[in-house]
Design a protein around this motif. Structure first.
Motif, PDB file in Angstrom:
ATOM      1  N   PRO A 147       0.836  -1.208   0.000  1.00  9.90           N
ATOM      2  CA  PRO A 147       0.000   0.000   0.000  1.00  9.90           C
ATOM      3  C   PRO A 147       0.867   1.253   0.000  1.00  9.90           C
ATOM      4  O   PRO A 147       1.900   1.308   0.681  1.00  9.90           O
ATOM      5  N   GLU A 148       0.461   2.237  -0.781  1.00 11.29           N
ATOM      6  CA  GLU A 148       1.244   3.466  -0.914  1.00 11.29           C
ATOM      7  C   GLU A 148       0.763   4.591  -0.011  1.00 11.29           C
ATOM      8  O   GLU A 148       1.500   5.549   0.231  1.00 11.29           O
ATOM      9  N   GLN A 149      -0.460   4.485   0.491  1.00  8.06           N
ATOM     10  CA  GLN A 149      -0.980   5.581   1.293  1.00  8.06           C
ATOM     11  C   GLN A 149      -0.312   5.641   2.647  1.00  8.06           C
ATOM     12  O   GLN A 149       0.090   4.636   3.222  1.00  8.06           O
ATOM     13  N   SER A 150      -0.182   6.864   3.156  1.00  6.83           N
ATOM     14  CA  SER A 150       0.380   7.072   4.484  1.00  6.83           C
ATOM     15  C   SER A 150      -0.677   6.764   5.528  1.00  6.83           C
ATOM     16  O   SER A 150      -1.788   7.285   5.478  1.00  6.83           O
ATOM     17  N   VAL A 151      -0.350   5.880   6.458  1.00  7.68           N
ATOM     18  CA  VAL A 151      -1.283   5.513   7.525  1.00  7.68           C
ATOM     19  C   VAL A 151      -1.127   6.448   8.709  1.00  7.68           C
ATOM     20  O   VAL A 151      -2.098   6.823   9.354  1.00  7.68           O
ATOM     21  N   ALA A 152       0.110   6.839   8.989  1.00  2.00           N
ATOM     22  CA  ALA A 152       0.396   7.720  10.122  1.00  2.00           C
ATOM     23  C   ALA A 152       0.988   9.012   9.590  1.00  2.00           C
ATOM     24  O   ALA A 152       2.088   9.025   9.036  1.00  2.00           O
ATOM     25  N   ALA A 153       0.263  10.105   9.751  1.00  2.00           N
ATOM     26  CA  ALA A 153       0.716  11.386   9.227  1.00  2.00           C
ATOM     27  C   ALA A 153       1.955  11.883   9.962  1.00  2.00           C
ATOM     28  O   ALA A 153       2.834  12.515   9.371  1.00  2.00           O
ATOM     29  N   ALA A 154       2.024  11.628  11.255  1.00  2.00           N
ATOM     30  CA  ALA A 154       3.180  12.035  12.057  1.00  2.00           C
ATOM     31  C   ALA A 154       3.696  10.810  12.800  1.00  2.00           C
ATOM     32  O   ALA A 154       3.453  10.638  13.997  1.00  2.00           O
ATOM     33  N   PRO A 155       4.393   9.921  12.104  1.00  2.00           N
ATOM     34  CA  PRO A 155       4.787   8.649  12.722  1.00  2.00           C
ATOM     35  C   PRO A 155       5.850   8.834  13.798  1.00  2.00           C
ATOM     36  O   PRO A 155       6.652   9.772  13.751  1.00  2.00           O
ATOM     37  N   ALA A 156       5.837   7.947  14.756  1.00  2.00           N
ATOM     38  CA  ALA A 156       6.880   7.937  15.778  1.00  2.00           C
ATOM     39  C   ALA A 156       8.129   7.295  15.185  1.00  2.00           C
ATOM     40  O   ALA A 156       8.086   6.166  14.713  1.00  2.00           O
ATOM     41  N   THR A 157       9.225   8.055  15.172  1.00  2.00           N
ATOM     42  CA  THR A 157      10.471   7.528  14.623  1.00  2.00           C
ATOM     43  C   THR A 157      11.509   7.277  15.708  1.00  2.00           C
ATOM     44  O   THR A 157      12.555   6.696  15.429  1.00  2.00           O
ATOM     45  N   GLY A 158      11.232   7.725  16.934  1.00  2.00           N
ATOM     46  CA  GLY A 158      12.104   7.386  18.046  1.00  2.00           C
ATOM     47  C   GLY A 158      13.330   8.257  18.163  1.00  2.00           C
ATOM     48  O   GLY A 158      14.389   7.904  17.656  1.00  2.00           O
ATOM     49  N   GLY A 159      13.202   9.375  18.808  1.00  2.00           N
ATOM     50  CA  GLY A 159      14.375  10.217  18.988  1.00  2.00           C
ATOM     51  C   GLY A 159      14.268  11.501  18.191  1.00  2.00           C
ATOM     52  O   GLY A 159      13.672  11.551  17.117  1.00  2.00           O
ATOM     53  N   ASP A 160      14.862  12.553  18.713  1.00  2.00           N
ATOM     54  CA  ASP A 160      14.809  13.874  18.089  1.00  2.00           C
ATOM     55  C   ASP A 160      15.973  14.020  17.125  1.00  2.00           C
ATOM     56  O   ASP A 160      16.977  14.668  17.413  1.00  2.00           O
ATOM     57  N   VAL A 161      15.819  13.405  15.953  1.00  2.00           N
ATOM     58  CA  VAL A 161      16.880  13.422  14.941  1.00  2.00           C
ATOM     59  C   VAL A 161      16.415  14.285  13.768  1.00  2.00           C
ATOM     60  O   VAL A 161      15.355  14.010  13.189  1.00  2.00           O
ATOM     61  N   PRO A 162      17.167  15.326  13.408  1.00  2.00           N
ATOM     62  CA  PRO A 162      16.760  16.140  12.241  1.00  2.00           C
ATOM     63  C   PRO A 162      16.609  15.282  10.995  1.00  2.00           C
ATOM     64  O   PRO A 162      17.305  14.272  10.820  1.00  2.00           O
ATOM     65  N   ASP A 163      15.699  15.690  10.106  1.00  2.00           N
ATOM     66  CA  ASP A 163      15.406  14.893   8.920  1.00  2.00           C
ATOM     67  C   ASP A 163      16.645  14.549   8.110  1.00  2.00           C
ATOM     68  O   ASP A 163      16.747  13.456   7.543  1.00  2.00           O
ATOM     69  N   GLY A 164      17.586  15.471   8.045  1.00  2.00           N
ATOM     70  CA  GLY A 164      18.748  15.274   7.184  1.00  2.00           C
ATOM     71  C   GLY A 164      19.914  14.575   7.855  1.00  2.00           C
ATOM     72  O   GLY A 164      21.006  14.528   7.280  1.00  2.00           O
ATOM     73  N   GLU A 165      19.686  14.015   9.057  1.00  2.00           N
ATOM     74  CA  GLU A 165      20.804  13.401   9.780  1.00  2.00           C
ATOM     75  C   GLU A 165      20.513  11.928  10.101  1.00  2.00           C
ATOM     76  O   GLU A 165      19.400  11.443   9.912  1.00  2.00           O
ATOM     77  N   TRP A 166      21.547  11.259  10.603  1.00  2.00           N
ATOM     78  CA  TRP A 166      21.475   9.818  10.902  1.00  2.00           C
ATOM     79  C   TRP A 166      22.315   9.605  12.158  1.00  2.00           C
ATOM     80  O   TRP A 166      23.528   9.467  12.092  1.00  2.00           O
ATOM     81  N   HIS A 167      21.671   9.581  13.336  1.00  2.00           N
ATOM     82  CA  HIS A 167      22.397   9.658  14.600  1.00  2.00           C
ATOM     83  C   HIS A 167      22.740   8.321  15.218  1.00  2.00           C
ATOM     84  O   HIS A 167      23.632   8.263  16.071  1.00  2.00           O
ATOM     85  N   GLN A 168      22.037   7.261  14.878  1.00  2.00           N
ATOM     86  CA  GLN A 168      22.329   5.955  15.457  1.00  2.00           C
ATOM     87  C   GLN A 168      22.360   4.911  14.348  1.00  2.00           C
ATOM     88  O   GLN A 168      22.047   5.194  13.187  1.00  2.00           O
ATOM     89  N   TYR A 169      22.735   3.710  14.728  1.00  2.00           N
ATOM     90  CA  TYR A 169      22.943   2.653  13.741  1.00  2.00           C
ATOM     91  C   TYR A 169      21.751   2.526  12.793  1.00  2.00           C
ATOM     92  O   TYR A 169      21.915   2.426  11.576  1.00  2.00           O
ATOM     93  N   GLY A 170      20.544   2.501  13.322  1.00  2.00           N
ATOM     94  CA  GLY A 170      19.335   2.426  12.501  1.00  2.00           C
ATOM     95  C   GLY A 170      18.669   3.782  12.319  1.00  2.00           C
ATOM     96  O   GLY A 170      17.466   3.866  12.126  1.00  2.00           O
ATOM     97  N   ARG A 171      19.449   4.857  12.434  1.00  2.00           N
ATOM     98  CA  ARG A 171      19.117   6.282  12.359  1.00  2.00           C
ATOM     99  C   ARG A 171      18.629   6.830  13.683  1.00  2.00           C
ATOM    100  O   ARG A 171      19.041   7.891  14.107  1.00  2.00           O
ATOM    101  N   THR A 172      17.716   6.108  14.362  1.00  2.00           N
ATOM    102  CA  THR A 172      17.240   6.507  15.677  1.00  2.00           C
ATOM    103  C   THR A 172      17.269   5.268  16.580  1.00  2.00           C
ATOM    104  O   THR A 172      17.524   4.160  16.107  1.00  2.00           O
ATOM    105  N   PRO A 173      16.986   5.441  17.874  1.00  2.00           N
ATOM    106  CA  PRO A 173      16.967   4.246  18.748  1.00  2.00           C
ATOM    107  C   PRO A 173      15.909   3.219  18.358  1.00  2.00           C
ATOM    108  O   PRO A 173      15.946   2.088  18.843  1.00  2.00           O
TER     109      PRO A 173
END
Length: 780
Positions: A147-173
């Motif tokens: 499915p291509e539609q967005s289910v969560a408009a503001a999904p939880a990504t885990g951690g305050d990481v700016p969009d253009g960065e990658w702070h942990q191994y999987g980007r966030t915790p």
């Protein structure tokens, strides 16, 4: 002369097939090879007699072989080719004038006419047509769309990481391996070009252990990339230009007793209480292969003396045994709630006198021990006192953790106790925690829940991958905090991460019995509703380049003990499938938290294991690898074990391809939308053949909001981009070495999105070693 040589050749082929086919039949296998061998011998006799009937007999062989092959495997070209290749080539040879003319007749006028080849020509033509048709089909491919539609408009990504960065191994915790960047998308990804290339200078040495690998995922903070290397250097690189900023050498040295020489990543931390310009206000933590954790100033690579003992934490403290090279950390620790939480790798199958698999949390600033969770003594999590030791040889965690600070939980993928293939004498705690996912309280280390993925593990089915966290919206629109746990055996556990209870069902299925007398097997084993477990191997799944090595693989298949997944180890030898590399390994899977879909790379490669009584183990050093291949000595145990991939006489897998796929799963429904062959044999054969067979791989994927999934990993040296929705390959770039790492992406100051891949090779699978870090972007 041609007819005589042909007759001799057919005789030799017929004898080989008849002898091998007879042995196969006695083992309970197919009668085809025996019958085919007899047919070759009959053809040879007729050729020696110069009888035209030879061509008709061989036409019957062609048609019968074709019918048998289609009956066994349908229209799968990669299965039909080895069965019919030699037969068709020889059929074409029999149709040449050099063979037909001596089989013909002379007219009264003395004119020599060749024997008619019409029946044979028709049978060969039919076989060729079916071969061509089968090349255009793939009965094992599963096509579909996520499915291509967005289910969560503001999904939880885990951690305050700016969009253009990658702070942990999987980007966030949360370990999602998902980037909200969308500049690179399905429409333009084919235009990606290389922007810069950096070489670390850390290359594989002649004296290195076999499994020297480069598996790092870079971090991106500000305008710097942070990486480690196999010999535990830490390096900072300018994210825009690829120029080196600083380099730190931990001097971890070499040790032939290390099973692995690798580094999967460093860990970044910013001390919010420190002044921005203060020394070590931002830190990079480097795990080393001599069991240290070193804190470095992210700005200049200088050691931070305020952490632990002058910047270095000794991870061997509290270990009951401490042989050098047996314990180290290959994966970056996770930081949560002011604590740096770390496990460690224990050498598989070296010795029962191994270090503990304890998980420890240290104060991220001081290095002071806050808690320790030892699965051998799980209720005592307060820091042990001076002179005390942890439980020897308890299940360890060598992979990457994930964390949810809001729930106050850190999620640990646990492995097994040494030795992996012997289960006698395990304690109650080992039986409970081996090969499981455990949720620990971030503040106290107490275990809140445990989900075991294999009962009484006798197959080295460690939980190898970082659990991935996201929130799943159920059909009734309730939102469940979820955990996605990939496993070696192919099951993907989708759990409520608050409790460990399944979101998609888990069932217990009957498992094979027949362990050695000293041991036992679990009567059932868990299986998740979301699964990529392979079908049980059958004789028809045996493979080879030709019908001859395929026949040998069929014979070996029947000589091994095998009753499907979880067939126990044995003295005569057991097929382990999925094998020790697993269906999934440390590369884990990537999830899109908006669309709530998953992209992964299931791999299928059978292994074999054979228990060796202690008295029969050869002197130290003979055929000894103590890893996934060769002899594992298991010092202190009654048996050692020989292990390795299930390979044929030509050292290619005995099981038929595909050995590797890319696959997409809708995590809301648990349904697999597509499954396509992944990778070519370009770097597996002496000739660079671009055949898309579907090859094994070790590494991980990454997803972007642009609808693109990136993946290297396969044993051909390419980085590829796929349409996340359909799994279609959209772009690929040739790598200068094996790409057994996980790609990542970020944005630079001018707005461009970069995709970065580390290419350094992998010792166990034999890809080309290197020291490359390569960045790609769209043209300006």
């Amino acid at each position: 002369m041609a007819i005589k040589i042909t007759a001799v050749l057919f005789t030799l082929i017929g004898l080989a097939l008849a002898v091998g086919g007879g042995q196969l039949l006695l083992l309970g296998g197919s009668a085809y090879y025996l019958l085919c061998g007899l047919g070759f011998i009959a053809t040879a006799v007729l050729l020696f007699m110069h009888k035209a009937m030879a061509l008709r007999v061989y036409a019957v062989i062609v048609l019968a072989s074709l019918a048998w092959a289609i009956w066994e495997v349908g229209f799968d070209w990669w299965q039909l080719g080895p069965r019919g290749g030699v037969i068709i080539i020889l059929g074409i040879w029999l149709l040449t004038p050099w063979v037909r003319r001596p089989l013909g007749f002379s007219s009264p006028t003395g004119m020599r006419y060749g024997a008619t080849g019409t029946p044979l020509a028709a049978s060969v033509a039919l076989a060729v047509i079916i071969a061509v048709v089968s090349m255009l089909m793939d009965p094992l491919d599963k096509s579909g769309s996520l499915p291509e539609q967005s289910v969560a408009a503001a999904p939880a990504t885990g951690g305050d990481v700016p969009d253009g960065e990658w702070h942990q191994y999987g980007r966030t915790p949360y370990g999602q391996r998902y980037s909200p960047l969308d500049q690179v998308n399905v429409e333009n990804v084919a235009n990606l070009t290389e922007v810069w290339r950096y070489q670390t200078g850390d290359v594989k040495l002649p004296e290195d252990v076999g499994e020297t690998t480069y598996q790092v995922t870079p971090l991106k903070v500000g305008n710097a990339l942070y990486v480690c290397t196999p010999h535990n250097w830490a390096i900072a690189i300018d994210a825009t230009s690829g120029k080196e900023i600083w380099k730190y050498d931990s001097n971890s040295g070499l040790n032939p007793d290390r099973q692995h020489q690798t580094c999967r990543g460093v860990t970044y931390f910013k001390d919010q209480a420190a002044a921005p310009d203060a020394a070590c206000a931002e830190r990079v933590y480097l795990p080393t292969s001599d069991a240290r954790l070193i804190a470095l100033d992210a700005k200049n690579g200088q050691v931070c003396p305020s952490f632990a003992n002058q910047g270095t934490l000794d991870l061997t403290v509290g270990m009951p045994y401490n042989p050098a090279g047996y314990y180290y950390s290959t994966s970056p620790p996770v930081i949560a709630a002011g604590k740096i939480i770390i496990g460690g790798a224990v050498n598989d199958n070296y010795s029962t006198q191994s270090q503990s698999g304890v998980i420890r949390a240290f104060d991220v600033n001081t290095g002071e021990l806050v808690w320790n969770w030892d699965s051998g003594n799980p209720t005592q999590t307060a820091p042990i006192g001076e002179g005390q030791t942890y439980t020897a040889n308890s299940p360890n965690s060598w992979s990457v953790f994930s964390a949810d600070e809001e729930l106050g939980l850190v999620y640990i993928p646990l492995g097994n106790q040494v030795p992996d293939q012997l289960g006698m004498g395990r304690s109650e705690n080992v039986e409970k925690y081996s090969s499981s996912i455990v949720a620990l309280d971030i503040n106290t280390g107490a275990d809140r829940w445990v989900r075991q993925t294999v009962h009484h593990d006798l197959w080295d089915m460690d939980v190898p991958a970082q659990p991935v966290l996201l929130n799943i919206t159920k059909p009734d629109n309730t939102v469940v905090p979820a955990l996605v746990g990939p496993t070696k055996q192919g099951d993907i556990y989708v759990l409520d991460r608050r409790t460990g209870e399944p979101i998609h069902p888990i069932t217990e299925e009957p498992a094979p019995t027949g362990a050695i007398p000293e041991d036992f097997t679990a009567p059932t084993q868990p299986t998740s509703a979301v699964t990529f477990k392979p079908d049980t191997l059958q004789e028809k799944n045996m493979w080879g380049i030709t019908m001859f090595d395929q026949m040998v693989c069929r014979i070996w298949f029947h000589q091994y003990k095998y009753e499907g997944r979880y067939t126990p180890p044995s003295l005569e030898g057991t097929i382990v499938y999925p094998g020790n590399f697993g269906t999934f390994n440390w590369g884990s899977v990537a999830v899109d938290p908006e669309r709530q879909v998953m992209f992964g790379m299931p791999t299928y490669l059978a292994f074999t294991s054979r228990l060796v009584p202690r008295a029969d183990i050869p002197p130290k050093g003979e055929d000894e690898k103590a890893s996934e291949q060769g002899l594992n000595r298991n010092e202190g145990a009654p048996y050692g074990v020989f292990m390795g991939p299930f390979l044929g006489p030509l050292q290619i897998p005995c099981q038929a391809p595909p050995w590797g796929y890319v696959a997409g799963v809708d995590l809301r429904t648990g349904e697999t939308a597509y499954k396509h062959r992944n990778g070519t044999v370009y770097d597996m054969t002496p000739l660079p053949l671009p055949f898309k067979v579907g090859v094994p791989g070790i590494g991980g994927p990454m997803i972007t909001k642009g609808g693109v999934a990136f993946l290297g990993a396969a044993v051909d040296n390419y980085l590829r981009a796929y349409n996340l929705t359909t799994g279609e390959e959209l772009w690929k770039a040739r790598l200068p070495a094996g790409g057994q790492s996980t790609p990542m992406t970020y944005a630079v100051d001018d707005g461009r999105q970069f995709v970065v891949m580390v290419a350094g090779g992998h010792g166990s699978i034999g890809t080309k070693p290197g020291d490359y870090i390569i960045a790609y972007a769209l043209p300006r």
